[in-house]
Write a protein that holds these residues in place. Sequence first.
Motif, PDB file in Angstrom:
ATOM      1  N   TYR A   1       3.867 -11.062 -28.086  1.00  0.00           N
ATOM      2  CA  TYR A   1       2.541 -11.435 -27.585  1.00  0.00           C
ATOM      3  C   TYR A   1       2.749 -12.415 -26.442  1.00  0.00           C
ATOM      4  O   TYR A   1       3.590 -13.313 -26.534  1.00  0.00           O
ATOM      5  CB  TYR A   1       1.712 -12.132 -28.669  1.00  0.00           C
ATOM      6  CG  TYR A   1       1.268 -11.247 -29.806  1.00  0.00           C
ATOM      7  CD1 TYR A   1       0.045 -10.595 -29.762  1.00  0.00           C
ATOM      8  CD2 TYR A   1       2.048 -11.086 -30.945  1.00  0.00           C
ATOM      9  CE1 TYR A   1      -0.378  -9.792 -30.817  1.00  0.00           C
ATOM     10  CE2 TYR A   1       1.645 -10.290 -32.000  1.00  0.00           C
ATOM     11  CZ  TYR A   1       0.430  -9.646 -31.924  1.00  0.00           C
ATOM     12  OH  TYR A   1       0.013  -8.852 -32.963  1.00  0.00           O
TER      13      TYR A   1
ATOM     14  N   LYS B   1       1.587 -15.604 -23.960  1.00  0.00           N
ATOM     15  CA  LYS B   1       0.988 -16.900 -24.316  1.00  0.00           C
ATOM     16  C   LYS B   1      -0.530 -16.804 -24.382  1.00  0.00           C
ATOM     17  O   LYS B   1      -1.157 -17.377 -25.262  1.00  0.00           O
ATOM     18  CB  LYS B   1       1.398 -17.983 -23.320  1.00  0.00           C
ATOM     19  CG  LYS B   1       2.758 -18.526 -23.550  1.00  0.00           C
ATOM     20  CD  LYS B   1       2.989 -19.741 -22.683  1.00  0.00           C
ATOM     21  CE  LYS B   1       4.317 -20.357 -23.043  1.00  0.00           C
ATOM     22  NZ  LYS B   1       4.497 -21.644 -22.396  1.00  0.00           N
ATOM     23  N   LYS B   2      -1.099 -16.065 -23.443  1.00  0.00           N
ATOM     24  CA  LYS B   2      -2.549 -15.903 -23.408  1.00  0.00           C
ATOM     25  C   LYS B   2      -3.032 -15.165 -24.656  1.00  0.00           C
ATOM     26  O   LYS B   2      -4.026 -15.563 -25.280  1.00  0.00           O
ATOM     27  CB  LYS B   2      -2.947 -15.147 -22.145  1.00  0.00           C
ATOM     28  CG  LYS B   2      -4.424 -15.094 -21.884  1.00  0.00           C
ATOM     29  CD  LYS B   2      -4.702 -14.420 -20.550  1.00  0.00           C
ATOM     30  CE  LYS B   2      -6.187 -14.392 -20.271  1.00  0.00           C
ATOM     31  NZ  LYS B   2      -6.477 -13.778 -18.976  1.00  0.00           N
ATOM     32  N   GLU B   3      -2.313 -14.082 -25.026  1.00  0.00           N
ATOM     33  CA  GLU B   3      -2.682 -13.336 -26.239  1.00  0.00           C
ATOM     34  C   GLU B   3      -2.528 -14.197 -27.482  1.00  0.00           C
ATOM     35  O   GLU B   3      -3.360 -14.148 -28.387  1.00  0.00           O
ATOM     36  CB  GLU B   3      -1.807 -12.085 -26.385  1.00  0.00           C
ATOM     37  CG  GLU B   3      -2.097 -11.001 -25.385  1.00  0.00           C
ATOM     38  CD  GLU B   3      -1.091  -9.865 -25.488  1.00  0.00           C
ATOM     39  OE1 GLU B   3       0.123 -10.138 -25.658  1.00  0.00           O
ATOM     40  OE2 GLU B   3      -1.527  -8.709 -25.405  1.00  0.00           O
ATOM     41  N   ARG B   4      -1.463 -14.998 -27.530  1.00  0.00           N
ATOM     42  CA  ARG B   4      -1.238 -15.866 -28.690  1.00  0.00           C
ATOM     43  C   ARG B   4      -2.371 -16.863 -28.875  1.00  0.00           C
ATOM     44  O   ARG B   4      -2.863 -17.052 -29.987  1.00  0.00           O
ATOM     45  CB  ARG B   4       0.087 -16.614 -28.560  1.00  0.00           C
ATOM     46  CG  ARG B   4       1.287 -15.745 -28.771  1.00  0.00           C
ATOM     47  CD  ARG B   4       2.559 -16.537 -28.647  1.00  0.00           C
ATOM     48  NE  ARG B   4       3.708 -15.653 -28.781  1.00  0.00           N
ATOM     49  CZ  ARG B   4       4.945 -16.070 -28.868  1.00  0.00           C
ATOM     50  NH1 ARG B   4       5.220 -17.355 -28.840  1.00  0.00           N
ATOM     51  NH2 ARG B   4       5.929 -15.203 -29.001  1.00  0.00           N
ATOM     52  N   SER B   5      -2.782 -17.490 -27.798  1.00  0.00           N
ATOM     53  CA  SER B   5      -3.872 -18.467 -27.920  1.00  0.00           C
ATOM     54  C   SER B   5      -5.174 -17.779 -28.321  1.00  0.00           C
ATOM     55  O   SER B   5      -5.956 -18.329 -29.099  1.00  0.00           O
ATOM     56  CB  SER B   5      -4.042 -19.264 -26.627  1.00  0.00           C
ATOM     57  OG  SER B   5      -4.368 -18.420 -25.556  1.00  0.00           O
ATOM     58  N   LYS B   6      -5.395 -16.563 -27.822  1.00  0.00           N
ATOM     59  CA  LYS B   6      -6.592 -15.814 -28.207  1.00  0.00           C
ATOM     60  C   LYS B   6      -6.537 -15.437 -29.687  1.00  0.00           C
ATOM     61  O   LYS B   6      -7.535 -15.551 -30.408  1.00  0.00           O
ATOM     62  CB  LYS B   6      -6.726 -14.558 -27.345  1.00  0.00           C
ATOM     63  CG  LYS B   6      -8.020 -13.833 -27.527  1.00  0.00           C
ATOM     64  CD  LYS B   6      -8.142 -12.674 -26.556  1.00  0.00           C
ATOM     65  CE  LYS B   6      -9.465 -11.965 -26.766  1.00  0.00           C
ATOM     66  NZ  LYS B   6      -9.627 -10.832 -25.867  1.00  0.00           N
ATOM     67  N   VAL B   7      -5.362 -15.003 -30.157  1.00  0.00           N
ATOM     68  CA  VAL B   7      -5.179 -14.655 -31.579  1.00  0.00           C
ATOM     69  C   VAL B   7      -5.442 -15.877 -32.451  1.00  0.00           C
ATOM     70  O   VAL B   7      -6.154 -15.796 -33.461  1.00  0.00           O
ATOM     71  CB  VAL B   7      -3.756 -14.100 -31.821  1.00  0.00           C
ATOM     72  CG1 VAL B   7      -3.412 -14.078 -33.292  1.00  0.00           C
ATOM     73  CG2 VAL B   7      -3.618 -12.715 -31.213  1.00  0.00           C
TER      74      VAL B   7
ATOM     75  N   ARG C   1      -7.247 -18.534 -31.794  1.00  0.00           N
ATOM     76  CA  ARG C   1      -8.681 -18.857 -31.762  1.00  0.00           C
ATOM     77  C   ARG C   1      -9.479 -17.912 -32.651  1.00  0.00           C
ATOM     78  O   ARG C   1     -10.292 -18.344 -33.467  1.00  0.00           O
ATOM     79  CB  ARG C   1      -9.177 -18.766 -30.319  1.00  0.00           C
ATOM     80  CG  ARG C   1      -9.853 -19.989 -29.813  1.00  0.00           C
ATOM     81  CD  ARG C   1     -10.418 -19.889 -28.399  1.00  0.00           C
ATOM     82  NE  ARG C   1     -10.239 -18.655 -27.647  1.00  0.00           N
ATOM     83  CZ  ARG C   1      -9.244 -18.434 -26.780  1.00  0.00           C
ATOM     84  NH1 ARG C   1      -8.324 -19.352 -26.579  1.00  0.00           N
ATOM     85  NH2 ARG C   1      -9.180 -17.306 -26.105  1.00  0.00           N
ATOM     86  N   GLU C   2      -9.219 -16.621 -32.497  1.00  0.00           N
ATOM     87  CA  GLU C   2      -9.977 -15.624 -33.261  1.00  0.00           C
ATOM     88  C   GLU C   2      -9.723 -15.738 -34.757  1.00  0.00           C
ATOM     89  O   GLU C   2     -10.658 -15.759 -35.559  1.00  0.00           O
ATOM     90  CB  GLU C   2      -9.612 -14.207 -32.803  1.00  0.00           C
ATOM     91  CG  GLU C   2     -10.223 -13.811 -31.489  1.00  0.00           C
ATOM     92  CD  GLU C   2      -9.827 -12.392 -31.083  1.00  0.00           C
ATOM     93  OE1 GLU C   2      -9.473 -11.585 -31.965  1.00  0.00           O
ATOM     94  OE2 GLU C   2      -9.884 -12.102 -29.881  1.00  0.00           O
TER      95      GLU C   2
ATOM     96  N   TRP D   1      -8.606  -6.585 -38.703  1.00  0.00           N
ATOM     97  CA  TRP D   1      -8.724  -7.259 -37.418  1.00  0.00           C
ATOM     98  C   TRP D   1      -7.914  -6.508 -36.378  1.00  0.00           C
ATOM     99  O   TRP D   1      -6.720  -6.303 -36.554  1.00  0.00           O
ATOM    100  CB  TRP D   1      -8.223  -8.699 -37.585  1.00  0.00           C
ATOM    101  CG  TRP D   1      -8.126  -9.496 -36.348  1.00  0.00           C
ATOM    102  CD1 TRP D   1      -9.130 -10.127 -35.689  1.00  0.00           C
ATOM    103  CD2 TRP D   1      -6.941  -9.770 -35.614  1.00  0.00           C
ATOM    104  NE1 TRP D   1      -8.646 -10.769 -34.588  1.00  0.00           N
ATOM    105  CE2 TRP D   1      -7.297 -10.561 -34.521  1.00  0.00           C
ATOM    106  CE3 TRP D   1      -5.611  -9.398 -35.770  1.00  0.00           C
ATOM    107  CZ2 TRP D   1      -6.382 -11.013 -33.583  1.00  0.00           C
ATOM    108  CZ3 TRP D   1      -4.689  -9.843 -34.832  1.00  0.00           C
ATOM    109  CH2 TRP D   1      -5.076 -10.644 -33.758  1.00  0.00           C
ATOM    110  N   ARG D   2      -8.558  -6.045 -35.329  1.00  0.00           N
ATOM    111  CA  ARG D   2      -7.917  -5.339 -34.213  1.00  0.00           C
ATOM    112  C   ARG D   2      -7.029  -4.185 -34.670  1.00  0.00           C
ATOM    113  O   ARG D   2      -5.941  -3.976 -34.144  1.00  0.00           O
ATOM    114  CB  ARG D   2      -7.057  -6.307 -33.401  1.00  0.00           C
ATOM    115  CG  ARG D   2      -7.787  -7.315 -32.586  1.00  0.00           C
ATOM    116  CD  ARG D   2      -6.789  -8.000 -31.689  1.00  0.00           C
ATOM    117  NE  ARG D   2      -7.362  -9.087 -30.947  1.00  0.00           N
ATOM    118  CZ  ARG D   2      -6.668  -9.846 -30.127  1.00  0.00           C
ATOM    119  NH1 ARG D   2      -5.389  -9.631 -29.961  1.00  0.00           N
ATOM    120  NH2 ARG D   2      -7.256 -10.812 -29.477  1.00  0.00           N
TER     121      ARG D   2
END
Length: 162
Positions: free
Chosen positions: A23, A25-31, A33-34, A52-53
């Motif tokens: 993943y 870094k952007k995807e990790r932070s989104k994961v 948060r979600e 989830w997803r």
Amino acid sequence: MIHFLLLISRQGKVRLTKWYSTYSKKERSKVLRELSGVTLTRGPRLCNFVEWRGLKVVYKRYASLYFCMCIDPDGNELEILEIIHHYVEVLDRYFGSVCELDLIYNFHKAYYILDEILISGELQESSKRTVVRSVAAQDSLVEAAKEQTGSTISNIIAHAAK
């Protein structure tokens, strides 16, 4: 296969993460948060599985921490609950009665214990006794190295990195 493991406090702070799939870094932070939003807002009487997803998230709350693992859609949720419980039991054996502060101040031990139990998202060791023995052996090696060099752990690491 386990894609990642998250430890989240009741306040939504991430205490530990281990990623077994790639993943950004952007995807990790989104994961983060979600999933913190999903798990923290669920009622205590609801089941511990969430779709989830296109994947499944299995979580369990212990005291003030949520242990979350994301698995394939065809994965066994009950097996993952057992792996989470196994990890918590090993942490309890190592730290006495493990609490959130133990994981904050000794995160390197929590990661080491996790690496003894799981490798590449698969269960490696199911024996609590073997895992605790392995961690104790590592502790004794670190202590022996400290005594031998008379240095702190950071000096040992710095010396080894040269």
